[in-house]
Enzyme design. Structure first.
Site, PDB file in Angstrom:
ATOM      1  N   ALA A   1       0.819  -1.213   0.000  1.00  0.00           N
ATOM      2  CA  ALA A   1       0.000   0.000   0.000  1.00  0.00           C
ATOM      3  C   ALA A   1       0.852   1.263   0.000  1.00  0.00           C
ATOM      4  O   ALA A   1       0.383   2.330  -0.355  1.00  0.00           O
ATOM      5  CB  ALA A   1      -0.906  -0.003   1.224  1.00  0.00           C
ATOM      6  N   LYS A   2       2.105   1.143   0.409  1.00  0.00           N
ATOM      7  CA  LYS A   2       3.055   2.267   0.454  1.00  0.00           C
ATOM      8  C   LYS A   2       2.447   3.496   1.115  1.00  0.00           C
ATOM      9  O   LYS A   2       2.559   4.611   0.614  1.00  0.00           O
ATOM     10  CB  LYS A   2       3.579   2.565  -0.953  1.00  0.00           C
ATOM     11  CG  LYS A   2       4.296   1.355  -1.567  1.00  0.00           C
ATOM     12  CD  LYS A   2       5.000   1.658  -2.855  1.00  0.00           C
ATOM     13  CE  LYS A   2       5.767   0.463  -3.389  1.00  0.00           C
ATOM     14  NZ  LYS A   2       4.913  -0.627  -3.900  1.00  0.00           N
ATOM     15  N   ARG A   3       1.815   3.291   2.272  1.00  0.00           N
ATOM     16  CA  ARG A   3       1.170   4.376   2.986  1.00  0.00           C
ATOM     17  C   ARG A   3       2.145   5.145   3.877  1.00  0.00           C
ATOM     18  O   ARG A   3       3.283   4.716   4.075  1.00  0.00           O
ATOM     19  CB  ARG A   3       0.020   3.830   3.847  1.00  0.00           C
ATOM     20  CG  ARG A   3      -1.100   3.165   3.065  1.00  0.00           C
ATOM     21  CD  ARG A   3      -1.788   4.126   2.112  1.00  0.00           C
ATOM     22  NE  ARG A   3      -3.070   3.591   1.667  1.00  0.00           N
ATOM     23  CZ  ARG A   3      -3.271   2.928   0.522  1.00  0.00           C
ATOM     24  NH1 ARG A   3      -2.286   2.704  -0.304  1.00  0.00           N
ATOM     25  NH2 ARG A   3      -4.490   2.506   0.197  1.00  0.00           N
TER      26      ARG A   3
ATOM     27  N   THR B   1       3.256  -2.292   3.423  1.00  0.00           N
ATOM     28  CA  THR B   1       4.403  -1.479   3.013  1.00  0.00           C
ATOM     29  C   THR B   1       4.125  -0.001   3.302  1.00  0.00           C
ATOM     30  O   THR B   1       2.984   0.459   3.190  1.00  0.00           O
ATOM     31  CB  THR B   1       4.727  -1.646   1.515  1.00  0.00           C
ATOM     32  OG1 THR B   1       3.593  -1.275   0.737  1.00  0.00           O
ATOM     33  CG2 THR B   1       5.104  -3.084   1.191  1.00  0.00           C
TER      34      THR B   1
ATOM     35  N   ASP C   1       4.052   4.945  -6.313  1.00  0.00           N
ATOM     36  CA  ASP C   1       4.473   3.573  -6.605  1.00  0.00           C
ATOM     37  C   ASP C   1       5.204   3.597  -7.936  1.00  0.00           C
ATOM     38  O   ASP C   1       5.364   4.661  -8.525  1.00  0.00           O
ATOM     39  CB  ASP C   1       3.241   2.653  -6.650  1.00  0.00           C
ATOM     40  CG  ASP C   1       3.578   1.230  -6.222  1.00  0.00           C
ATOM     41  OD1 ASP C   1       4.498   0.648  -6.812  1.00  0.00           O
ATOM     42  OD2 ASP C   1       2.922   0.719  -5.309  1.00  0.00           O
TER      43      ASP C   1
END
Lengths: 270, 270
Positions: free
Chosen positions: A95-97, A121, B99
């Site tokens: 999710a790269k939050r 993530t 991303d």
């Protein structure tokens, strides 16, 4: 899931493969499109065919959000299916939050508690108080971006701060955060030579490694520099496995690709 | 929405206020909890009471994701309500996404096309090819984190690369990206003295400024250094406005708080 349980699964399966479930409706076999939930049906078939060959699945949330409410439902069904049928398998919400403290807590709750992923993530740019709320969850991991596999990694990540690249500062600094034992890191496979440097800073941490296959990274090179006594690597492949075939045999084709990688891993682990 | 349309709205309303719709079910008036969709009802009441005082609304996606499918439905209803009833108002999906290229495109599609927000916030750590997919959308803005308002901003953002802080490198570098005219930047109000430095690098870009109010930032200080000929600022307040009262009068209380800020802004714009 604890790190020890993950390691035990790796040893049992002789695999440290993670399969990325990045489902694009334009790329999946057309016979699935008539189903009520094509994304879930695709994932289910891939999982059924590959679960004995990999130790982790990683849906990238972007691919689900792109389909709005329906997409979130597919994500929910996928993680529920994994948690029910294969609770031994490690799950990663890619999710790269990252946000200020109280807001990061909301994201952490969403992915680690409600959806019950084993890990999520996160991006490091906002620093300690944006990541620590994730680290507070017991028996869950937070996988922080360190050195990514894209071209843009050279824009900031490899720039030097006091003679040390930003991604190394990120690794170094994060070791001092509360519950840092729950940290893993994203390190792209396209830069295998960097793994030696990274292992000097985080000798034991698990690294999630995208970029094998479609993005051109090499498994042997990564393992040469990145492998630890407890393996310490989760090698991700998404498109190379799940889109191995666009026909009705897609799940079998995916299993064959996954088996190829698993076999290479078994060889390396010997 | 184009930048010119945003500026025209600012001049008309004599306001550059953005209201953050960060809805926490633990903080909203209890009489709303019996409704079918308390989050949307709360937002609708806030919007109805404040739309003439602000130029933008900014839901932070974390607060919606935290409630799963229901939360996403509330977010969808909120943005649809705004786009139908108040198409002149600028909307920001505070998602802090980022991303690799093809995946960023999925996020961009989700927020800028499907949900039809005017803009979305992104994180810069993965560099150019993680942000440019957002910038490709016509008449939409991408609001990139530069200097955030939390403590963790000092972990990496203010560290020096070649004698220039990372956040300045981020500003500088991003000016060379494709469609960089669609960029805005997040700069926290808690560091007003930094605005003078930032204006040397991006003299005209719009800055989205959180941290006024609850986080301790000062409006006058920020405007002293950050204001441009075309205003160039969107000042965000979330908790200070939307949680002004926990009683049935919450929407009126929010409007009073918003009016206070709008009046200060009108004074500054004179």
């Amino acid at each position: 899931m604890t790190t020890a349980e993950l390691i035990s699964q790796i040893n049992q399966k002789k695999s440290f493969l993670c399969i990325g479930l990045d489902v694009d409706l334009n790329k999946i076999p057309s016979h699935l499109l008539v189903k009520e939930d094509p994304i879930f049906e695709f994932n289910k078939a891939i999982i059924d065919a590959t679960h004995h060959l990999c130790v982790a699945y990683k849906p990238n949330t972007a691919f689900y959000e792109a389909y709005g409410l329906k997409g979130w439902k597919s994500l929910e069904k996928t993680i529920n299916y994994l948690n029910e049928k294969h609770p031994e398998i490690y799950t990663i919400a890619d999710a790269k939050r990252g946000d200020i403290g109280n807001t990061s807590t909301m994201y952490a709750k969403a992915f680690l508690e409600d959806l019950a992923f084993d890990s999520v993530t996160v991006a490091p740019y906002m620093g300690k108080d944006s990541v620590e709320p994730f680290l507070a969850f017991k028996d869950k991991h937070t996988i922080m971006l360190a050195l990514t596999s894209n071209e843009g990694a050279f824009d900031f990540q490899t720039q030097k701060i006091d003679n040390k690249e930003l991604y190394k500062q990120v690794l170094e600094t994060s070791k001092n955060w509360n519950n840092s034992e729950n940290l893993m890191y994203v390190v792209g496979a396209t830069k295998a030579e960097y793994f030696a440097e990274i292992r000097k800073i985080v000798p034991e941490a698990f690294l999630l490694v995208p970029g094998i296959g479609a993005q051109g990274g090499n498994l042997q090179d990564v393992c040469k520099y990145g492998l630890t006594e407890n393996v310490g690597l989760l090698i991700n492949s998404s498109r190379g496995i799940i889109y191995a075939s666009k026909n009705e045999d897609f799940a079998n084709a995916a299993a064959l690709k996954a088996e190829e990688l698993q076999q290479q891993m078994e060889e390396i682990l010997k």
